[in-house]
Design an enzyme around this catalytic site. Structure first.
Site, PDB file in Angstrom:
ATOM      1  N   CYS A   1       0.681  -1.046   0.027  1.00  0.00           N
ATOM      2  CA  CYS A   1       0.051  -0.180   0.043  1.00  0.00           C
ATOM      3  C   CYS A   1       0.732   1.158  -0.004  1.00  0.00           C
ATOM      4  O   CYS A   1       0.710   2.114  -0.929  1.00  0.00           O
ATOM      5  CB  CYS A   1      -1.029   0.004   1.170  1.00  0.00           C
ATOM      6  SG  CYS A   1      -2.307  -1.241   0.748  1.00  0.00           S
ATOM      7  N   HIS A   2       1.672   1.316   1.039  1.00  0.00           N
ATOM      8  CA  HIS A   2       2.522   2.747   0.991  1.00  0.00           C
ATOM      9  C   HIS A   2       3.971   2.284   1.346  1.00  0.00           C
ATOM     10  O   HIS A   2       4.519   3.288   1.859  1.00  0.00           O
ATOM     11  CB  HIS A   2       2.077   3.587   2.190  1.00  0.00           C
ATOM     12  CG  HIS A   2       0.560   3.828   1.971  1.00  0.00           C
ATOM     13  ND1 HIS A   2      -0.398   2.971   2.885  1.00  0.00           N
ATOM     14  CD2 HIS A   2      -0.273   4.358   1.192  1.00  0.00           C
ATOM     15  CE1 HIS A   2      -1.613   3.359   2.667  1.00  0.00           C
ATOM     16  NE2 HIS A   2      -1.414   4.221   1.794  1.00  0.00           N
TER      17      HIS A   2
END
Lengths: 190, 283, 531
Positions: free
Chosen positions: A154-155
């Site tokens: 995701c990040h």
């Protein structure tokens, strides 16, 4: 004149009494309303059956070295990772590296009853401590990390072979799931 | 028109004459008193515990209680709820089942309740073996629902001469007489049989498929030493089933008293406020 | 609001807002400055309670929908889970279930008040009709909601009520299938009932807004039925009416709480704690108490009226009993609004209230329960003692030919001198015809209080007569029995008589008492000397 004074005093007393009644009624009513609201808020909290959700047992003998499974505990995934000797030694070496959330590898394999665990087995809650995605393990084709543990797609949080955060937005290491060994080849999470 | 109605009424009266409705109903339940019946009454938790023992050893061989889980036994208001209470002799905190009257204690989460864990472990419940995918049996955990004695309705009927033993989760709410009805059924067998059915005056239709479950005294050996007469067992299990159907009754009544006192105070204040507002206004 | 507003914004913000959205002005004019007749009594406080009930039902309902599962396999269990596991779920579900009863209790008082004080008369016809509409929506919502717990009463109540729709001529059956989404009450029905049960309260809330709007346009009625004429006749709604409403509502809440906390199941039916079972009907199906009067009217029609069968007639009467309320403003011909000044009408109204309550009682009873039985059961036994018996076999090819053959056999026996004959049928095509000749004819009359007793006595008498006669002819007579159904028929007749005959005629024939000129006059006249 005297009469008028008496009447005035009476009037003031009357007004005070009225005000008191209004304030008292208003205050009691407000308390009642506030108390009524609570059940309607609390009902959205986990229900008793959810809170008492059962523990999860995992049979370790089925997981080859270098692999992991995702067990489900209380509706959430848990990594059960069978670490290679290389991964273990790397994790021990990094105990004294520059860590965002310093923790010894030994503490990360501890059982929930306080007794030491086994270095081969790492039992971690599988949600990234940033915003809750499930990180990818090092053997996954989508893995793009640098520390040999997990990488969050995701990040970009990068975890090492002990599940400690090394790079990226996550503030904490992957949380150790509470578990105990039932015998040499099985554990109970929760 | 009126005449027509009268004639129709007479005709219908002949047709309906002597309906045998009443014979279909059982006798009204025995006049038995339970501590929870009065508006402020609470459960006799010792009786609920014994009643659970009767259920577990006798009733549960045929009757499910699918809306209950073993954890319910140890939740607040349950018969095996544990509290951390100060021992006045030693001054130490210790866990004990139930809160002694007038004592304060911290509720011990049911997950850590050894009694409930032990009770649950005494039952085998079906599960899926995650390595083979086959149905296996394992000891129950507190979070499991009460073991269902039969796999499905057909199995239950097959084992009971075609009759289906009803689920007992809310049985005292589902029968007009409540706990007294349960008690009356359990103690109401006359000893006669008609075919495969038993005569029981308290059962609608007076013929019941269930063999007398509490056939003899001492069927259960109570762990608290109470003599297990048939009457005692029936009373206890009726009390237990009432608790099972309405586990929050004590919390409900306690809150009810508080709410009503509050509303009485509020009403009094509002009445005074109303009078104060209207003072001097003829109406 | 017509007329000039007395609202004056005080701060800069309220002045700014008032130019853009005069919501404070609207609230002020509707619920603060709104002129209220000074003589309205406690019967006028039920509107506030009804608003509260609607609010409670919507709030608790939204909460329950967070936990309820509209699935035939899980619905019952999900309600149990709400009761057992959801934090305060037992409280919220009890509030919702008891709340429905409280809602209806308040609405009935509200409606009876409206009828007594003529609140439906011009210029409040639309106000009244909107109220009737709210009531119909409430009934629909309550019915849909009662299905959701998926107990035996839920299931069979839904079955019976959707069957009622089948009585509609020509299209009934199609509508029934359409409503159910299948041939029977099943998953599709539960799902749509849940959806509609969630929707309708908001429709009710919308109609309530119209109802209040109409109320504020026409102004409130009052016990004298005289319209306010001067400022002396009214007081501002706040604080005068608000305080009274608050106090009365607080008392209402005590009753509400008594049920919620001390007898939450008292207003329900124990059968609804048995999960729905499509193959077994409970021994008696009754709706919730608030629908019992209409249920009694439905069941009162146990006879066909010409070409209309009893089912259609009952359904029609049930709908008509609510429908008649909609045209009430035009049925009442009286020029006097309040029954306070209509001594004759007041008596008929009191009887009407009693009749409505009695209908409710009937709806909860077994329809064939005998309330009074002026006579007794009678049987006349005829036989011939010590006669000579002759018999004749009857054998026919098909059952259709049986009657003719048996008549012929009896005629033949009579021709041979038998004074009494009887045919004992053995199968569809065979029988034995018996005839008795000579001997002495005997008669005995038996009476008993119940038909069971009568049958027992007949059996005893037959045993006693025994071998002296081969057969006994028995003629049974049942007495007139005043059953619950008969009672309900009388009550139903009065219900319609009151609306369709009494109210129109009374208004034309009665002599009302003198009506005061103004509200203020009536108040001063009655409460002179009091503060």
């Amino acid at each position: 004149m005297a009469e008028a004074t008496a009447g005035g005093a009476h009037e003031t007393l009357e007004t005070t009494r009225r005000d008191f009644i209004f304030i008292a009624a208003g205050a009691v009513g407000a308390v009642g309303t506030a108390a009524t609201i609570w059940p309607f808020i609390d009902q959205m909290n986990p229900a008793a059956d959810t809170r008492a959700m059962s523990t999860t047992e995992v049979n370790l003998s089925q997981i080859p070295v270098g692999q992991e499974i995702k067990a489900i505990w209380q509706g959430k995934p848990v990594f059960v990772r069978h670490r290679t000797p290389a991964e273990i030694s790397q994790a021990l070496r990094d105990d004294y590296a520059q860590l965002k959330d310093p923790q010894m590898d030994e503490d990360r394999t501890k059982q929930s009853n306080g007794s030491p665990g086994k270095a081969e087995w790492l039992i971690l809650q599988a949600n990234c401590t940033h915003l809750g995605c499930v990180p990818l393990p090092s053997f996954d084709p989508g893995y793009r990390g640098h520390y040999g543990g997990w990488f969050c797609p995701c990040h970009g949080s990068d975890y090492d072979t002990s599940g400690r955060i090394r790079q990226g937005p996550a503030p904490k290491n992957l949380y150790v799931a509470p578990y105990v060994y039932l015998n040499d080849t099985s554990i109970r999470i929760g | 028109m009126l005449r027509r109605i009268a004639i129709a009424a007479a005709v219908a009266a002949v047709a309906l004459g002597g309906s045998a409705y009443a014979a279909n109903e059982g006798r009204p339940p025995k006049d038995v008193h339970f501590s929870f019946q009065s508006p402020l009454g609470s459960y006799d938790m010792a009786a609920v515990q014994r009643g659970f023992q009767v259920y577990a050893q006798v009733c549960s061989t045929c009757h499910s209680m699918e809306h209950l889980s073993y954890r319910n036994l140890g939740e607040p208001g349950g018969p095996f709820a544990e509290y951390s209470v100060r021992n006045h002799q030693t001054g130490e905190m210790e866990n004990r089942v139930g809160l002694p009257a007038g004592e304060h204690g911290e509720y011990v989460d049911v997950v850590n309740n050894p009694y409930v864990r032990a009770i649950a472990a005494g039952f085998q419940v079906p599960d899926i073996d995650q390595t083979t995918g086959e149905v296996t049996q394992r000891p129950a955990r507190p979070s499991d629902h009460f073991r269902n004695p039969f796999a499905n309705e057909y199995a239950a009927r097959a084992a009971n001469n075609g009759a289906l033993p009803p689920d007992l989760s809310v049985i005292t709410l589902a029968r007009a007489g409540g706990a007294a009805y349960v008690f009356s059924i359990l103690t109401g067998y006359t000893g006669e049989m008609r075919g495969t059915q038993y005569v029981n005056d308290y059962f609608p239709g007076r013929l019941i498929s269930m063999p007398p479950p509490l056939a003899s005294d001492g069927l259960v050996t109570y762990s608290d030493g109470t003599t297990a007469t048939r009457d005692q067992m029936a009373r206890d299990v009726a009390q237990y089933l009432q608790w099972a159907a309405d586990p929050h009754m004590e919390a409900r009544k306690t809150m009810g008293v508080q709410v009503i006192i509050f509303l009485l105070v509020l009403s009094a204040l509002l009445y005074l406020a109303y009078k104060a507002v209207w003072r001097g206004q003829s109406h | 609001m017509s007329g000039s507003s007395t609202y004056e914004p005080k701060s800069g913000f309220t002045r700014w807002l008032d130019k853009r959205l005069p919501i404070i002005r609207l609230t002020h004019d509707s619920f603060v400055a709104f002129p209220t007749p000074r003589n309205i009594n406690y019967w006028w406080t039920f509107g506030a309670m009804l608003s509260l009930c609607l609010g409670v039902q919507i709030v608790t309902g939204i909460v329950l929908a967070m936990h309820y599962q509209p699935n035939i396999h899980d619905a019952f269990a999900s309600v149990q889970r709400i009761q057992r596991d959801v934090p305060f779920g037992w409280l919220i579900q009890n509030l919702h279930a008891v709340g429905a009863s409280m809602f209806f209790l308040a609405v009935y008082v509200h409606m009876f008040r409206g009828i007594y004080y003529g609140s439906y008369k011009a210029p409040r016809e639309v106000l009244w009709i909107l109220g009737c509409l709210i009531y119909v929506l409430m009934v629909a919502t309550a019915f849909l909601g009662y299905t959701l717990p998926w107990g035996q009463m839920s299931f069979w109540g839904a079955t019976v009520i959707t069957n009622i729709l089948g009585a509609i001529p020509f299209v009934g059956e199609s509508i029934q299938v359409w409503i159910r989404g299948g041939g029977a009450i099943d998953q599709p029905t539960l799902n749509r009932f849940f959806s509609l049960h969630y929707l309708l309260p908001f429709v009710i809330a919308g109609v309530v807004v119209l109802h209040v709007w109409a109320l504020h346009e026409a102004g409130q009625n009052n016990p004298t039925g005289v319209e306010p004429k001067t400022k002396d006749d009214t007081v501002p709604f706040t604080p005068y009416a608000t305080m009274k409403d608050l106090f009365a509502t607080s008392l209402f809440l005590i009753l509400f709480a008594t049920f919620v906390f001390f007898m939450p199941q008292a207003l329900g039916h124990s059968d609804n704690f048995i999960p729905a079972n499509p193959v077994q009907t409970p021994s008696e199906i009754v709706p919730e108490w608030y629908l019992l009067p209409f249920y009694a009217i439905l069941r009162a029609f146990d006879f066909n009226i010409g070409p209309i069968d009893s089912k259609t007639a009952g359904v029609f009467a049930m709908f008509a009993s609510i429908g008649v309320l909609f045209i009430l403003p035009w049925l009442d011909t009286s020029r006097v609004r309040s029954m306070r000044y209509r001594p004759a009408a007041r008596w008929w109204f009191m009887i009407f209230v009693a009749v409505a309550l009695a209908l409710g009682w009937c709806g909860g009873q077994n329809p064939s329960t005998v309330l009074a039985q002026p006579g007794s059961f009678r049987a006349t036994l005829n036989w011939i003692a010590n006669g000579q018996t002759s018999q004749q076999r009857i054998q026919v090819a098909s059952p259709a030919a049986f009657q003719a053959a048996s008549d012929a056999a009896e005629a033949q026996l009579r021709a041979q001198g038998a004074t009494m004959t009887s045919v004992v049928r053995e199968s569809g095509t065979t029988a034995l015809a018996l005839g008795v000749s000579r001997g002495s004819p005997e008669t005995r009359v038996i009476t008993a209080a119940t038909s069971d007793d009568l049958e027992a006595e007949i059996t005893a008498a037959k045993a006693q007569i025994g071998g002296s006669s081969p057969f006994v002819a028995i003629k049974r007579e049942a007495p007139f029995q005043f059953t619950v159904t008969r009672f309900a028929q009388l009550l139903t007749a009065y219900y319609f008589f009151f609306f369709i005959v009494l109210l129109p005629l009374l208004g034309l024939r009665e002599k009302p008492n003198r009506v005061p000129d103004t509200i203020a006059k009536s108040v001063l006249g009655q409460t002179q000397g009091a503060s």
